[in-house]
Design a protein around this motif. Structure first.
Motif, PDB file in Angstrom:
ATOM      1  N   ALA A   1       6.091   6.282   9.165  1.00 54.84           N
ATOM      2  CA  ALA A   1       5.115   6.764   8.213  1.00 54.84           C
ATOM      3  C   ALA A   1       3.834   6.161   8.497  1.00 54.84           C
ATOM      4  CB  ALA A   1       5.787   6.304   6.682  1.00 54.84           C
ATOM      5  N   PHE A   2       2.853   6.760   8.099  1.00 58.80           N
ATOM      6  CA  PHE A   2       1.570   6.389   8.317  1.00 58.80           C
ATOM      7  C   PHE A   2       0.416   7.108   7.316  1.00 58.80           C
ATOM      8  CE2 PHE A   2       0.252   9.993  11.097  1.00 58.80           C
ATOM      9  CZ  PHE A   2       1.589  10.081  11.662  1.00 58.80           C
ATOM     10  N   GLY A   3      -0.560   6.729   7.234  1.00 57.94           N
ATOM     11  CA  GLY A   3      -1.915   7.438   6.409  1.00 57.94           C
ATOM     12  C   GLY A   3      -2.039   6.663   5.054  1.00 57.94           C
ATOM     13  N   GLY A   4      -1.492   5.386   4.727  1.00 53.98           N
ATOM     14  CA  GLY A   4      -1.786   4.551   3.457  1.00 53.98           C
ATOM     15  C   GLY A   4      -3.212   4.210   3.708  1.00 53.98           C
ATOM     16  N   GLY A   5      -3.618   3.582   2.742  1.00 58.50           N
ATOM     17  CA  GLY A   5      -4.824   2.957   2.437  1.00 58.50           C
ATOM     18  C   GLY A   5      -5.528   2.653   1.401  1.00 58.50           C
ATOM     19  N   LEU A   6      -6.740   2.293   1.056  1.00 65.78           N
ATOM     20  CA  LEU A   6      -7.227   1.812  -0.345  1.00 65.78           C
ATOM     21  C   LEU A   6      -8.145   3.096  -0.625  1.00 65.78           C
ATOM     22  CD1 LEU A   6      -8.108  -0.125  -2.320  1.00 65.78           C
ATOM     23  CD2 LEU A   6     -10.027  -1.172  -0.884  1.00 65.78           C
ATOM     24  N   MET A   7      -7.702   3.472  -1.951  1.00 67.26           N
ATOM     25  CA  MET A   7      -8.309   4.794  -2.520  1.00 67.26           C
ATOM     26  C   MET A   7      -8.834   4.348  -3.760  1.00 67.26           C
ATOM     27  SD  MET A   7      -7.894   6.695   0.092  1.00 67.26           S
ATOM     28  CE  MET A   7      -8.578   8.067  -0.587  1.00 67.26           C
ATOM     29  N   GLN A   8      -9.810   5.106  -4.237  1.00 67.27           N
ATOM     30  CA  GLN A   8     -10.607   4.759  -5.818  1.00 67.27           C
ATOM     31  C   GLN A   8      -9.629   5.642  -6.540  1.00 67.27           C
ATOM     32  OE1 GLN A   8     -14.686   5.403  -5.950  1.00 67.27           O
ATOM     33  NE2 GLN A   8     -15.001   3.268  -5.307  1.00 67.27           N
ATOM     34  N   PRO A   9      -9.341   5.496  -7.833  1.00 68.24           N
ATOM     35  CA  PRO A   9      -8.833   6.281  -9.025  1.00 68.24           C
ATOM     36  C   PRO A   9      -9.332   7.738  -8.849  1.00 68.24           C
ATOM     37  CG  PRO A   9      -9.061   4.241  -9.835  1.00 68.24           C
ATOM     38  CD  PRO A   9      -9.807   4.159  -8.548  1.00 68.24           C
ATOM     39  N   GLY A  10      -8.494   8.560  -8.913  1.00 71.64           N
ATOM     40  CA  GLY A  10      -8.989   9.945  -8.914  1.00 71.64           C
ATOM     41  C   GLY A  10      -9.067  10.759  -7.418  1.00 71.64           C
ATOM     42  N   GLY A  11      -8.725   9.811  -6.241  1.00 72.15           N
ATOM     43  CA  GLY A  11      -8.978  10.112  -5.084  1.00 72.15           C
ATOM     44  C   GLY A  11      -7.863  10.923  -4.706  1.00 72.15           C
ATOM     45  N   TYR A  12      -7.961  11.416  -3.286  1.00 72.17           N
ATOM     46  CA  TYR A  12      -6.523  11.860  -2.691  1.00 72.17           C
ATOM     47  C   TYR A  12      -6.477  11.439  -1.407  1.00 72.17           C
ATOM     48  CZ  TYR A  12     -10.329  14.600  -0.225  1.00 72.17           C
ATOM     49  OH  TYR A  12     -11.461  15.025   0.535  1.00 72.17           O
ATOM     50  N   LEU A  13      -5.134  11.517  -0.703  1.00 75.15           N
ATOM     51  CA  LEU A  13      -4.663  10.891   0.162  1.00 75.15           C
ATOM     52  C   LEU A  13      -3.438  11.470   0.838  1.00 75.15           C
ATOM     53  CD1 LEU A  13      -5.348   8.377   2.332  1.00 75.15           C
ATOM     54  CD2 LEU A  13      -3.638   7.121   0.857  1.00 75.15           C
ATOM     55  N   ARG A  14      -3.523  11.902   2.191  1.00 80.61           N
ATOM     56  CA  ARG A  14      -2.448  12.475   2.678  1.00 80.61           C
ATOM     57  C   ARG A  14      -1.428  11.422   3.572  1.00 80.61           C
ATOM     58  NH1 ARG A  14      -1.662  17.656   6.474  1.00 80.61           N
ATOM     59  NH2 ARG A  14      -2.385  16.075   8.178  1.00 80.61           N
ATOM     60  N   LEU A  15      -0.180  11.167   3.370  1.00 78.35           N
ATOM     61  CA  LEU A  15       0.699  10.552   4.020  1.00 78.35           C
ATOM     62  C   LEU A  15       1.374  11.455   5.116  1.00 78.35           C
ATOM     63  CD1 LEU A  15       2.339   8.169   1.343  1.00 78.35           C
ATOM     64  CD2 LEU A  15       0.154   7.758   2.615  1.00 78.35           C
ATOM     65  N   SER A  16       1.917  10.783   6.169  1.00 80.48           N
ATOM     66  CA  SER A  16       2.747  11.693   7.054  1.00 80.48           C
ATOM     67  C   SER A  16       3.974  10.952   7.559  1.00 80.48           C
ATOM     68  CB  SER A  16       1.843  12.008   8.424  1.00 80.48           C
ATOM     69  OG  SER A  16       0.586  12.778   8.077  1.00 80.48           O
ATOM     70  N   CYS A  17       4.696  11.425   7.767  1.00 86.72           N
ATOM     71  CA  CYS A  17       6.069  10.747   8.484  1.00 86.72           C
ATOM     72  C   CYS A  17       6.551  11.453   9.513  1.00 86.72           C
ATOM     73  CB  CYS A  17       7.239  10.740   7.232  1.00 86.72           C
ATOM     74  SG  CYS A  17       8.667  10.062   7.873  1.00 86.72           S
TER      75      CYS A  17
END
Length: 121
Positions: free
Chosen positions: A5-21
């Motif tokens: 798994a990868f793609g994590g990080g530090l995000m602000q509230p309301g933001g978006y992020l995509r994780l991959s596995c």
């Protein structure tokens, strides 16, 4: 099946992020793929799952904000997260099973190493 798994990080509230596995090993398309998450001091909890027939399942806490998908040609499952909240902060794990869908971690045979998602302003 080996999962990464990868793609994590530090995000602000309301933001978006995509994780991959990314999966390797056996026939990926035959497996139910799932995302769990675990926050400090809490039990590992179900987030989302996708079956070989592309049926999807979500926990109530992420329904409408997260989307799980899979690309069998790339042996990869994704978790698109939007409208992130501080309570989404956790280590996110992908898991796989050749059995039926379950929201219980003990039913999954194969696990990735986890990726940390932190939602904070």
């Amino acid at each position: 099946v080996q999962l990464q798994a990868f793609g994590g990080g530090l995000m602000q509230p309301g933001g978006y992020l995509r994780l991959s596995c990314a999966a390797s090993g056996r026939t990926f398309s035959n497996y139910v793929m799932v995302w769990f998450r675990q926050s400090p001091g809490k039990e590992r909890e179900f987030v989302a799952a996708i079956t070989w027939s592309l049926s999807t399942y979500y926990s109530d806490s992420v329904k409408g904000r997260f989307t799980i998908s899979r690309d069998n040609a790339k042996n990869t499952v994704y978790l698109q997260m939007s409208s992130l909240k501080p309570e989404d902060t956790a280590v996110y794990y992908c898991a796989a099973t050749p059995r039926g869908m379950s929201d219980q971690p003990t039913n999954y045979l194969y696990w990735g190493q986890g990726t940390l998602v932190t939602v904070s302003s």
